[in-house]
Structures are given as structure tokens and as C-alpha cells.
Design a protein around this motif. Structure first.
Motif, PDB file in Angstrom:
ATOM      1  N   ALA A  21       0.835  -1.204   0.000  1.00 30.46           N
ATOM      2  CA  ALA A  21       0.000   0.000   0.000  1.00 30.46           C
ATOM      3  C   ALA A  21       0.874   1.260   0.000  1.00 30.46           C
ATOM      4  O   ALA A  21       0.563   2.245  -0.673  1.00 30.46           O
ATOM      5  N   LYS A  22       1.986   1.241   0.750  1.00 24.13           N
ATOM      6  CA  LYS A  22       2.898   2.378   0.788  1.00 24.13           C
ATOM      7  C   LYS A  22       3.560   2.593  -0.568  1.00 24.13           C
ATOM      8  O   LYS A  22       3.757   3.727  -0.992  1.00 24.13           O
ATOM      9  N   LYS A  23       3.911   1.523  -1.269  1.00 22.43           N
ATOM     10  CA  LYS A  23       4.517   1.641  -2.588  1.00 22.43           C
ATOM     11  C   LYS A  23       3.584   2.357  -3.537  1.00 22.43           C
ATOM     12  O   LYS A  23       3.982   3.249  -4.278  1.00 22.43           O
ATOM     13  N   LYS A  24       2.329   1.987  -3.543  1.00 21.90           N
ATOM     14  CA  LYS A  24       1.348   2.598  -4.435  1.00 21.90           C
ATOM     15  C   LYS A  24       1.122   4.060  -4.063  1.00 21.90           C
ATOM     16  O   LYS A  24       0.915   4.897  -4.924  1.00 21.90           O
ATOM     17  N   GLN A  25       1.164   4.366  -2.784  1.00 26.40           N
ATOM     18  CA  GLN A  25       0.953   5.737  -2.318  1.00 26.40           C
ATOM     19  C   GLN A  25       2.105   6.635  -2.759  1.00 26.40           C
ATOM     20  O   GLN A  25       1.910   7.748  -3.195  1.00 26.40           O
ATOM     21  N   ARG A  26       3.325   6.144  -2.685  1.00 26.43           N
ATOM     22  CA  ARG A  26       4.498   6.928  -3.052  1.00 26.43           C
ATOM     23  C   ARG A  26       4.541   7.218  -4.548  1.00 26.43           C
ATOM     24  O   ARG A  26       5.032   8.239  -4.969  1.00 26.43           O
ATOM     25  N   ALA A  27       4.023   6.324  -5.354  1.00 26.69           N
ATOM     26  CA  ALA A  27       4.055   6.503  -6.800  1.00 26.69           C
ATOM     27  C   ALA A  27       3.247   7.724  -7.226  1.00 26.69           C
ATOM     28  O   ALA A  27       3.553   8.365  -8.217  1.00 26.69           O
ATOM     29  N   LYS A  28       2.223   8.076  -6.477  1.00 25.27           N
ATOM     30  CA  LYS A  28       1.365   9.194  -6.821  1.00 25.27           C
ATOM     31  C   LYS A  28       1.931  10.531  -6.343  1.00 25.27           C
ATOM     32  O   LYS A  28       1.483  11.571  -6.769  1.00 25.27           O
ATOM     33  N   MET A  29       2.901  10.500  -5.442  1.00 23.79           N
ATOM     34  CA  MET A  29       3.446  11.717  -4.855  1.00 23.79           C
ATOM     35  C   MET A  29       4.279  12.497  -5.894  1.00 23.79           C
ATOM     36  O   MET A  29       4.989  11.913  -6.692  1.00 23.79           O
ATOM     37  N   GLN A  30       4.168  13.819  -5.893  1.00 24.53           N
ATOM     38  CA  GLN A  30       4.917  14.667  -6.806  1.00 24.53           C
ATOM     39  C   GLN A  30       6.197  15.145  -6.140  1.00 24.53           C
ATOM     40  O   GLN A  30       6.183  15.571  -4.999  1.00 24.53           O
ATOM     41  N   ASN A  31       7.276  15.062  -6.880  1.00 25.39           N
ATOM     42  CA  ASN A  31       8.536  15.621  -6.407  1.00 25.39           C
ATOM     43  C   ASN A  31       8.679  17.026  -6.960  1.00 25.39           C
ATOM     44  O   ASN A  31       8.106  17.366  -7.983  1.00 25.39           O
ATOM     45  N   VAL A  32       9.472  17.846  -6.281  1.00 26.21           N
ATOM     46  CA  VAL A  32       9.749  19.188  -6.771  1.00 26.21           C
ATOM     47  C   VAL A  32      11.202  19.215  -7.234  1.00 26.21           C
ATOM     48  O   VAL A  32      12.120  19.005  -6.447  1.00 26.21           O
ATOM     49  N   LYS A  33      11.395  19.445  -8.528  1.00 24.62           N
ATOM     50  CA  LYS A  33      12.735  19.546  -9.110  1.00 24.62           C
ATOM     51  C   LYS A  33      13.050  21.031  -9.265  1.00 24.62           C
ATOM     52  O   LYS A  33      12.153  21.847  -9.422  1.00 24.62           O
ATOM     53  N   GLU A  34      14.328  21.366  -9.237  1.00 26.69           N
ATOM     54  CA  GLU A  34      14.733  22.760  -9.376  1.00 26.69           C
ATOM     55  C   GLU A  34      15.727  22.904 -10.525  1.00 26.69           C
ATOM     56  O   GLU A  34      16.624  22.080 -10.677  1.00 26.69           O
ATOM     57  N   GLU A  55      11.310  16.867 -19.492  1.00 26.41           N
ATOM     58  CA  GLU A  55      11.392  15.481 -19.001  1.00 26.41           C
ATOM     59  C   GLU A  55      10.815  15.368 -17.593  1.00 26.41           C
ATOM     60  O   GLU A  55      10.079  14.421 -17.293  1.00 26.41           O
ATOM     61  N   PHE A  56      11.165  16.311 -16.724  1.00 27.90           N
ATOM     62  CA  PHE A  56      10.647  16.279 -15.356  1.00 27.90           C
ATOM     63  C   PHE A  56       9.124  16.384 -15.341  1.00 27.90           C
ATOM     64  O   PHE A  56       8.450  15.652 -14.615  1.00 27.90           O
ATOM     65  N   ILE A  57       8.581  17.281 -16.137  1.00 23.67           N
ATOM     66  CA  ILE A  57       7.133  17.477 -16.163  1.00 23.67           C
ATOM     67  C   ILE A  57       6.433  16.260 -16.738  1.00 23.67           C
ATOM     68  O   ILE A  57       5.376  15.852 -16.254  1.00 23.67           O
ATOM     69  N   GLU A  58       7.018  15.645 -17.759  1.00 29.70           N
ATOM     70  CA  GLU A  58       6.428  14.434 -18.334  1.00 29.70           C
ATOM     71  C   GLU A  58       6.430  13.284 -17.330  1.00 29.70           C
ATOM     72  O   GLU A  58       5.574  12.407 -17.385  1.00 29.70           O
ATOM     73  N   ASP A  59       7.399  13.291 -16.396  1.00 34.32           N
ATOM     74  CA  ASP A  59       7.428  12.282 -15.336  1.00 34.32           C
ATOM     75  C   ASP A  59       6.417  12.583 -14.234  1.00 34.32           C
ATOM     76  O   ASP A  59       6.260  11.795 -13.311  1.00 34.32           O
ATOM     77  N   GLY A  60       5.776  13.756 -14.296  1.00 33.85           N
ATOM     78  CA  GLY A  60       4.756  14.120 -13.316  1.00 33.85           C
ATOM     79  C   GLY A  60       5.273  14.940 -12.150  1.00 33.85           C
ATOM     80  O   GLY A  60       4.599  15.087 -11.140  1.00 33.85           O
TER      81      GLY A  60
END
Length: 116
Positions: A21-34, A55-60
Motif C-alpha cells: 500500500a505504501k509503494k502505491k501511495q508513493r508513486a502518486k506523490m509529486q517531487n519538486v525539481k529545481e 522530461e521532469f514534467i512528463e514524469d509528473g
């Protein structure tokens, strides 16, 4: 009626379910790239950095863009604004502006997020 079961096996299966369940939850989380830009950026460097943002935006991921001013560049914030609008325009097909460009000290900062 009662069921006889192995408690150790039961706890192992529960942990396994929680981990999944934690794996699936982390997949939806957005990272902030700079990504940092200078005001006087050459065309090739600009295209390379925009490609990385794409590329970063296409990765979500969200992308926080910094435009960095040095010395006398600080006197001309309109040059940084033109660069910011150029970046936004080049990525308008896949990204939208979450936080508009704002000058804070020596930097101009804005955030791009993927379009839904």
C-alpha cells in the motif's frame, strides 16, 4: 466455529500488505525539481535546460525555476521577466504556471506543474 492459524504467518502477510500500500501511495506523490538559469544564457544551454524541465514534467514532477541575477543584472529585472515568459511559452503545451514569476532579492522564482 473457530479457525486455527499461524500467527507469525498472519503478521508477515499484514506487513506485506502495508508495504504494498505504501509503494502505491508513493508513486502518486509529486517531487519538486529545481532548475537554475542565468539571465545571460546561451541558446544551446537554454534548450538543454528546457529539455530537462520537459522530461521532469512528463514524469509528473513539479519544477521550480530560478532565474539568477548577478551584479549589474539586478538593475534590469525586465530581462529576467522576458526569459521567464519565454520558458513558460516554450512549455505551455505540457505545463501550466502554479506560481507566477516573482523577483525575490537576487532571484526570480516561479513554479511549473504538469497539465491534467
Amino acid at each position: 466455529m473457530c479457525k486455527i492459524m499461524d500467527y507469525g504467518k498472519y503478521k508477515f502477510e499484514q506487513k506485506k500488505k502495508e508495504k504494498e500500500a505504501k509503494k502505491k501511495q508513493r508513486a502518486k506523490m509529486q517531487n519538486v525539481k529545481e532548475i537554475k538559469f542565468r539571465v545571460k544564457i546561451e541558446d544551446h544551454d537554454y534548450r538543454t535546460k528546457v529539455k530537462h524541465i520537459r522530461e521532469f514534467i512528463e514524469d509528473g514532477d513539479k519544477v521550480k525555476v530560478w532565474i539568477w541575477f548577478r551584479g549589474r543584472e539586478n538593475v534590469h529585472p525586465e530581462i529576467g521577466e522576458r526569459l521567464a515568459h519565454r520558458i513558460i511559452e516554450d512549455l505551455s503545451d505540457i505545463a501550466k504556471v502554479e506560481k507566477p514569476p516573482k523577483k525575490e532579492g537576487r532571484n526570480m522564482i516561479f513554479t511549473l506543474v504538469p497539465k491534467q
